[in-house]
Design a protein around this motif. Structure first.
Motif, PDB file in Angstrom:
ATOM      1  N   UNK A   1     -15.384  12.097   6.490  1.00  0.00           N
ATOM      2  CA  UNK A   1     -15.865  10.918   7.145  1.00  0.00           C
ATOM      3  C   UNK A   1     -14.654  10.173   7.803  1.00  0.00           C
ATOM      4  N   UNK A   2     -13.400  10.400   7.010  1.00  0.00           N
ATOM      5  CA  UNK A   2     -12.246   9.631   7.537  1.00  0.00           C
ATOM      6  C   UNK A   2     -11.585  10.324   8.808  1.00  0.00           C
ATOM      7  N   UNK A   3     -11.889  11.736   8.800  1.00  0.00           N
ATOM      8  CA  UNK A   3     -11.531  12.487   9.820  1.00  0.00           C
ATOM      9  C   UNK A   3     -12.260  12.114  11.113  1.00  0.00           C
ATOM     10  N   UNK A   4     -13.522  12.053  10.816  1.00  0.00           N
ATOM     11  CA  UNK A   4     -14.665  11.914  11.885  1.00  0.00           C
ATOM     12  C   UNK A   4     -14.923  10.253  12.210  1.00  0.00           C
ATOM     13  N   UNK A   5     -13.835   9.498  11.655  1.00  0.00           N
ATOM     14  CA  UNK A   5     -14.202   7.970  11.795  1.00  0.00           C
ATOM     15  C   UNK A   5     -15.546   7.557  11.384  1.00  0.00           C
TER      16      UNK A   5
ATOM     17  N   UNK B   1      -7.848  -5.155   9.605  1.00  0.00           N
ATOM     18  CA  UNK B   1      -6.690  -5.313  10.344  1.00  0.00           C
ATOM     19  C   UNK B   1      -5.348  -4.704   9.620  1.00  0.00           C
ATOM     20  N   UNK B   2      -5.227  -5.273   8.512  1.00  0.00           N
ATOM     21  CA  UNK B   2      -4.029  -5.230   7.782  1.00  0.00           C
ATOM     22  C   UNK B   2      -3.966  -3.988   6.952  1.00  0.00           C
ATOM     23  N   UNK B   3      -5.224  -3.570   6.261  1.00  0.00           N
ATOM     24  CA  UNK B   3      -5.514  -2.833   5.204  1.00  0.00           C
ATOM     25  C   UNK B   3      -5.974  -1.404   5.880  1.00  0.00           C
ATOM     26  N   UNK B   4      -7.397  -1.699   6.270  1.00  0.00           N
ATOM     27  CA  UNK B   4      -7.970  -0.562   6.581  1.00  0.00           C
ATOM     28  C   UNK B   4      -9.513  -0.716   6.150  1.00  0.00           C
TER      29      UNK B   4
ATOM     30  N   UNK C   1     -10.793   0.350   3.305  1.00  0.00           N
ATOM     31  CA  UNK C   1     -10.888   0.501   1.870  1.00  0.00           C
ATOM     32  C   UNK C   1      -9.863   0.427   0.999  1.00  0.00           C
ATOM     33  N   UNK C   2      -9.765   0.572  -0.193  1.00  0.00           N
ATOM     34  CA  UNK C   2      -8.607   0.343  -0.727  1.00  0.00           C
ATOM     35  C   UNK C   2      -7.569   1.824  -0.620  1.00  0.00           C
ATOM     36  N   UNK C   3      -8.087   2.652  -0.407  1.00  0.00           N
ATOM     37  CA  UNK C   3      -7.303   4.128  -0.726  1.00  0.00           C
ATOM     38  C   UNK C   3      -7.331   4.700   0.749  1.00  0.00           C
ATOM     39  N   UNK C   4      -7.609   4.048   1.834  1.00  0.00           N
ATOM     40  CA  UNK C   4      -7.482   4.633   3.090  1.00  0.00           C
ATOM     41  C   UNK C   4      -6.795   3.738   3.735  1.00  0.00           C
ATOM     42  N   UNK C   5      -5.572   3.434   3.665  1.00  0.00           N
ATOM     43  CA  UNK C   5      -4.703   2.154   4.316  1.00  0.00           C
ATOM     44  C   UNK C   5      -4.292   2.663   5.439  1.00  0.00           C
ATOM     45  N   UNK C   6      -4.776   2.283   6.670  1.00  0.00           N
ATOM     46  CA  UNK C   6      -4.465   2.595   7.945  1.00  0.00           C
ATOM     47  C   UNK C   6      -4.193   1.483   8.893  1.00  0.00           C
ATOM     48  N   UNK C   7      -4.175   0.125   8.153  1.00  0.00           N
ATOM     49  CA  UNK C   7      -3.643  -1.026   8.856  1.00  0.00           C
ATOM     50  C   UNK C   7      -2.358  -1.111   9.211  1.00  0.00           C
ATOM     51  N   UNK C   8      -1.856  -2.360   9.549  1.00  0.00           N
ATOM     52  CA  UNK C   8      -0.823  -2.723   9.744  1.00  0.00           C
ATOM     53  C   UNK C   8       0.252  -2.993   8.725  1.00  0.00           C
ATOM     54  N   UNK C   9      -0.203  -2.935   7.401  1.00  0.00           N
ATOM     55  CA  UNK C   9       0.460  -3.100   6.352  1.00  0.00           C
ATOM     56  C   UNK C   9       0.898  -1.678   5.551  1.00  0.00           C
ATOM     57  N   UNK C  10       0.664  -0.721   6.383  1.00  0.00           N
ATOM     58  CA  UNK C  10       0.766   0.775   5.785  1.00  0.00           C
ATOM     59  C   UNK C  10       2.251   1.129   5.342  1.00  0.00           C
ATOM     60  N   UNK C  11       3.069   0.422   6.027  1.00  0.00           N
ATOM     61  CA  UNK C  11       4.412   0.689   5.700  1.00  0.00           C
ATOM     62  C   UNK C  11       5.249  -0.353   5.119  1.00  0.00           C
ATOM     63  N   UNK C  12       4.483  -1.522   4.510  1.00  0.00           N
ATOM     64  CA  UNK C  12       5.041  -2.813   4.307  1.00  0.00           C
ATOM     65  C   UNK C  12       5.432  -2.423   2.822  1.00  0.00           C
ATOM     66  N   UNK C  13       6.668  -3.210   2.567  1.00  0.00           N
ATOM     67  CA  UNK C  13       7.419  -3.084   1.044  1.00  0.00           C
ATOM     68  C   UNK C  13       8.076  -4.371   0.848  1.00  0.00           C
ATOM     69  N   UNK C  14       7.992  -4.930  -0.407  1.00  0.00           N
ATOM     70  CA  UNK C  14       8.831  -5.635  -0.911  1.00  0.00           C
ATOM     71  C   UNK C  14      10.087  -5.257  -1.853  1.00  0.00           C
ATOM     72  N   UNK C  15      10.098  -4.145  -1.965  1.00  0.00           N
ATOM     73  CA  UNK C  15      11.185  -3.398  -3.007  1.00  0.00           C
ATOM     74  C   UNK C  15      12.514  -4.075  -2.680  1.00  0.00           C
TER      75      UNK C  15
END
Length: 311
Positions: free
Chosen positions: A164-168, A213-216, A218-232
């Motif tokens: 379903x993720x591949x098919x949108x 917008x920021x996440x996606x 659901x919890x495990x399919x993060x395709x939003x704007x935070x996908x590369x965000x880090x606080x490390x």
């Protein structure tokens, strides 16, 4: 015993409104415990139990981050509006408007834990302590670990999800049912979910603007704007007593949490053995025991640790 006073209202923020609830009376000797919910795009409801700490003398501040709950909803905002800096500025505004910026502790859960860590890395003068609960230190680590957890789902579940993720078609009923298998293992293991968790979930479902917008989806399919965000990178700058919490079955796996313990000076990490992503609901007795002991230690220590400025 007299009932604990509760105040609710909104404060202005950039032409919008941030909803808040204060349980207890700030300025009576103990720092305010400010609660940052997850999402982004969830609400305070699932963390309302932390208001119980007001009965122990800790004033507790809940609020709904902009875009959800009692705060201003902006479904037509440009996607570029929803960035971490917006919510950091909103937090600063709330602390100042409520008059608690000179004496407070942050409790951040999930996304709220990342937000709290980033805030703490600026070394605000009034911050006395930090609790990071069920949060990843970076979304890249989170996404990598999602693949690990998805591979452990019952046969066929991940295949259904990926198809379903591949098919949108992540809004389909089949995808939702497969998604709930993951949630039942790694988000909250109580069946049925507690009312307060469902309240936040339904708020996000009703207005998914910020979350999607920021996440996606659901919890495990993060395709939003935070996908590369880090606080490390900012963690070594944190200079207040820090407690890190996670669940043994948490979607925030040890790999995603470990940087907090390794990079924040003096941080203590507690794993709750019978919990996933919601130990305050799944294992409340142990959760409140651990958090209560940390708060008492911060109160006993008083002022923040002295550090050399400019480091």
């Amino acid at each position: 015993m007299a009932p604990t006073p509760t105040a609710k209202g909104t404060v202005p923020f950039r032409g919008h409104e941030t909803w808040y609830r204060v349980t207890g009376q700030p300025g009576q000797g103990r720092p305010a415990l400010v609660v940052l919910h997850g999402g982004p795009g969830s609400t305070h409801d699932y963390l309302i139990g932390l208001a119980d700490f007001a009965e122990r003398g800790w004033p507790v501040v809940h609020y709904d981050q902009l875009g959800n709950g009692g705060s201003t909803h902006l479904p037509d905002a440009d996607p570029g509006f929803w960035v971490p800096e917006l919510f950091l500025d909103e937090l600063d505004n709330l602390l100042n408007r409520l008059g608690i910026a000179d004496d407070y502790i942050l409790f951040g859960q999930s996304w709220g834990g990342m937000l709290a860590a980033r805030h703490a890395s600026d070394r605000p003068a009034g911050l006395r302590g930090l609790v990071i609960a069920n949060a990843p230190a970076s979304y890249r680590l989170w996404l990598s670990e999602m693949d690990v957890l998805r591979a452990q789902l019952p046969p066929g579940v991940d295949e259904t999800l990926r198809r379903h993720e591949a098919a949108g078609t992540t809004d389909s009923e089949e995808y939702l049912q497969a998604m709930l298998v993951f949630y039942g293992r790694h988000v909250c293991r109580i069946d049925p979910w507690p009312r307060e968790l469902m309240a936040s979930y339904m708020e996000t479902w009703t207005d998914p603007t910020v979350y999607r917008t920021m996440n996606g989806p659901n919890e495990f399919h993060v395709i939003g704007s935070l996908r590369d965000w880090s606080v490390i990178d900012c963690l070594p700058r944190i200079d207040v007593p820090t407690l890190v919490l996670s669940g043994r079955h948490d979607e925030a796996t040890p790999v995603t949490v470990r940087p907090f313990e390794e990079l924040i000076p003096g941080a203590r990490w507690e794993i709750l053995e019978n919990s996933s992503h919601s130990p305050h609901l799944e294992e409340p007795e142990r959760f409140y025991e651990v958090l209560g002991a940390f708060l008492d230690s911060v109160g006993a220590n008083g002022a923040r640790t002295t550090t050399v400025s400019g480091g």
